[in-house]
Design a protein around this motif. Structure first.
Motif, short mmCIF file in Angstrom:
data_model
loop_
_atom_site.label_atom_id
_atom_site.label_comp_id
_atom_site.label_asym_id
_atom_site.label_seq_id
_atom_site.Cartn_x
_atom_site.Cartn_y
_atom_site.Cartn_z
N CYS A 397 0.82 -1.21 0.00
CA CYS A 397 0.00 0.00 0.00
C CYS A 397 0.86 1.26 0.00
O CYS A 397 0.48 2.28 -0.60
CB CYS A 397 -0.94 0.00 1.20
N PHE A 433 -6.93 -8.84 0.71
CA PHE A 433 -7.99 -8.32 1.58
C PHE A 433 -9.16 -9.30 1.63
O PHE A 433 -9.72 -9.54 2.71
CB PHE A 433 -8.46 -6.96 1.05
N TRP A 437 -8.91 -10.24 5.53
CA TRP A 437 -9.42 -9.01 6.11
C TRP A 437 -9.51 -9.10 7.63
O TRP A 437 -9.35 -8.08 8.34
CB TRP A 437 -10.79 -8.65 5.52
N LEU A 440 -6.39 -7.93 9.08
CA LEU A 440 -6.05 -6.53 8.80
C LEU A 440 -6.77 -5.57 9.73
O LEU A 440 -6.65 -4.35 9.58
CB LEU A 440 -6.39 -6.20 7.34
N TRP A 455 -8.79 -0.49 10.88
CA TRP A 455 -8.02 -1.13 9.82
C TRP A 455 -6.56 -0.79 9.98
O TRP A 455 -6.20 0.30 10.42
CB TRP A 455 -8.51 -0.68 8.44
N LEU A 459 -3.80 1.06 4.66
CA LEU A 459 -4.86 0.60 3.76
C LEU A 459 -5.58 1.75 3.07
O LEU A 459 -6.21 1.56 2.03
CB LEU A 459 -5.87 -0.27 4.51
#
Length: 574
Positions: A397, A433, A437, A440, A455, A459
């Motif tokens: 990211c 993801f 997820w 995360l 999160w 992200l």
């Protein structure tokens, strides 16, 4: 051959000792025929007679120069593996003396020995008036002979043996048992010729992956209906291929298809593909078993040095052979499994792949392949910790955020041919993801001591990339985009449907979509699957997420879209 009878062992040995065979064409031909005679002939020389002749020739081996090459060839090609152990010992000593005195014969000798590495008919161990010799004993004798001559002439390991091993490797179309036998014997060679380990394992991987790729090529050559049905078997959408044999069997077993077809050609093609799948399954099982001897048995934080060396070797083979190969289905799981034997291995593998995926100097296709590997590995690797998942996502990211900031001024719309590396990273993060997820999300405590679930940092750069002028939702694989959009919306991470609808209405022109290839999609080979099961994350449905269109959002393997996120009984948003 009655005329051989007068040449009794003592006479034979004496006339060799007296050089009676040199310059005498008749005597020379008599010697040749002693070794080329069919053992089933009534008057064929006995093992004792041949042994005495071999022993006598060993004393004169220096004289077996090029003018005696036909005699040497007859001796090298004689039926020796099924004779008495006393004869075998004498014969092997002769071979050692021969190649020590005449290096020109080394190729002939090594090719003969390597020729026993493939499929061995049971008749090979049967000679008249001899006890039957098992295949295992034949192989033991061959390796004893090969090791003996390599100890005497170690330079032959690279100059002669390795080229022979490459040349004699069964063709990808050869039967399963030939491949199994050859593979097992080559791995045995590494035990007494460790200097060849790197080259031989690279060669083996190259040959295995050729068999792997052939499966996909042959499936694509089938008619649509038959190809789709077989593709479904390979990807796990319907019951897996019938298990027809085990890797320890000597005789080939054939599998009859479960489905009937009208065209004989299609039946033959499907049968061949099934046999190829079974062959690949057995070969990979052998490799998993081989590597397991040095890799940690269980997840280890402190792998031994030899385990580190093995993993480094596997990683080099992956970089040189597996990663550049586009359509392999299963060979890459060797690395998937090995990289999860230690957190050190996991980190090493991830760093190596991420570097390739983010390297702007590499070709687009190479970067996209690396991105597919990191996405598929992080999504599926069961032993990978939450912390490591977050670290990988943050790195990817971070790249996305910097890329959008630095390159947006150059962008005038989606263009996969120009920005393919960037899009592959977006697709990788979306894919991760969908699977991870849960990992995360982090608990964060505010200044008042209240714990909130948020999160993981970084992200937000995915959101930035999705909403940027690069418009990745237009060029990323539709099944990945749709699945991500549904899960992200359900979890209130971000809302993509407005962008997706705008793209549909705008009908942007571009050079195509990213390929939806993820190399660690479900592993369906029945025998070798046992090595993978404890390390593999299956698709987990998102609780409360309802799917309005099961068919369009199925993320399992698909003949046209190369496989996505799901398992066969799941669809993306159950």
């Amino acid at each position: 051959m009655p005329w051989l009878a007068p040449l009794r062992p003592s006479i034979s040995a004496r006339f060799i000792a007296d050089n009676g065979w040199q310059g005498n064409s008749a005597n020379y031909q008599v010697l040749r025929l002693k070794f080329s005679a069919d053992p089933s002939e009534e008057d064929a020389p006995s093992s004792q007679e041949l042994q005495m002749t071999i022993t006598a020739l060993s004393q004169k081996v220096s004289q077996l120069n090029g003018s005696c090459s036909t005699l040497v060839q007859d001796i090298v090609e004689c039926q020796w593996v099924a004779r008495s152990s006393v004869f075998v010992s004498a014969y092997v000593r002769f071979l050692g003396n021969l190649v020590s005195a005449h290096s020109s014969y080394m190729g002939m000798v090594t090719r003969m020995l390597v020729g026993f590495f493939g499929y061995l008919p049971s008749s090979l161990g049967k000679l008249p008036n001899h006890d039957q010799v098992s295949r295992a004993m034949i192989r033991a004798r061959v390796h004893y002979a090969l090791q003996f001559i390599l100890d005497l002439v170690p330079t032959a390991i690279f100059s002669t043996l390795f080229p022979s091993l490459v040349a004699e490797f069964p063709h990808k179309s050869d039967k399963k048992q030939a491949h199994i036998n050859y593979l097992q014997n080559v791995l045995k060679v590494i035990e007494y010729a460790p200097a060849l380990q790197n080259r031989l394992l690279a060669m083996i991987t190259d040959r295995v992956i050729k068999v792997d790729v052939e499966i996909q090529v042959n499936v694509e050559d089938l008619e649509d209906e038959e190809g789709e049905e077989l593709e479904a078997e390979l990807t796990g959408n319907i019951p897996q291929l019938k298990d027809t044999s085990t890797i320890i069997e000597e005789d080939d077993d054939e599998s009859d298809g479960d489905v009937e077809y009208d065209d004989d050609e299609d039946i033959d093609a499907i049968t061949n593909i099934r046999e190829t799948v079974d062959k690949l399954d057995s070969m990979l099982y052998i490799l998993f078993e081989y590597y397991s001897k040095t890799l940690p048995t269980k997840y280890s934080h402190e792998p031994k040095p030899n385990a580190m060396d093995t993993f480094e070797l596997m990683l080099r083979t992956f970089d040189n052979t597996i990663l550049p190969t586009h359509r392999s289905r299963f060979t890459q799981f060797l690395l998937f499994w090995a990289a999860q034997k230690s957190p050190e291995f996991t980190n090493h593998f991830c760093v190596s792949i991420i570097e390739k995926a983010l390297d702007n100097t590499r070709p687009q296709k190479a970067r996209q392949a690396a991105a597919a590997y990191i996405a598929s590995f992080v999504a599926r690797a069961k032993t990978m910790s939450k912390t490591d998942v977050r670290v990988v996502v943050r790195l990817l990211c971070r790249y996305l955020g910097l890329f959008v900031d630095e390159r947006s001024h150059e962008c005038h719309g989606p263009d996969v041919s120009r920005w393919g590396g960037f899009y592959s990273i977006v697709q990788a993060v979306m894919y991760i993801f969908c699977f991870r997820w849960r990992d995360l999300k982090e608990d964060e405590e505010d200044e008042f001591g209240i714990v909130e679930e948020k999160w993981t940092s970084g992200l937000d750069n995915l959101c930035k990339a999705v909403l940027s002028k690069f418009n990745p939702l237009k060029v990323c694989a539709p099944t990945v985009v749709e699945t991500f959009a549904k899960i992200a919306a359900h979890l209130q991470f971000m809302f993509c449907f407005s962008v997706i609808e705008q793209n549909k209405r705008a009908g942007f022109a571009n050079d195509g979509e990213l390929e939806s290839y993820f190399p660690f999609d479900p592993y369906t080979l029945k025998k070798s699957k046992v090595w993978i099961e404890d390390y593999y994350i299956e698709w987990q449905p998102v609780e409360g997420l309802e799917d309005d269109d099961e068919d369009s959002s199925d993320v399992d393997n698909d003949a046209d879209e190369a496989d996505e996120l799901d398992e066969d009984e799941s669809d993306v948003s159950r």
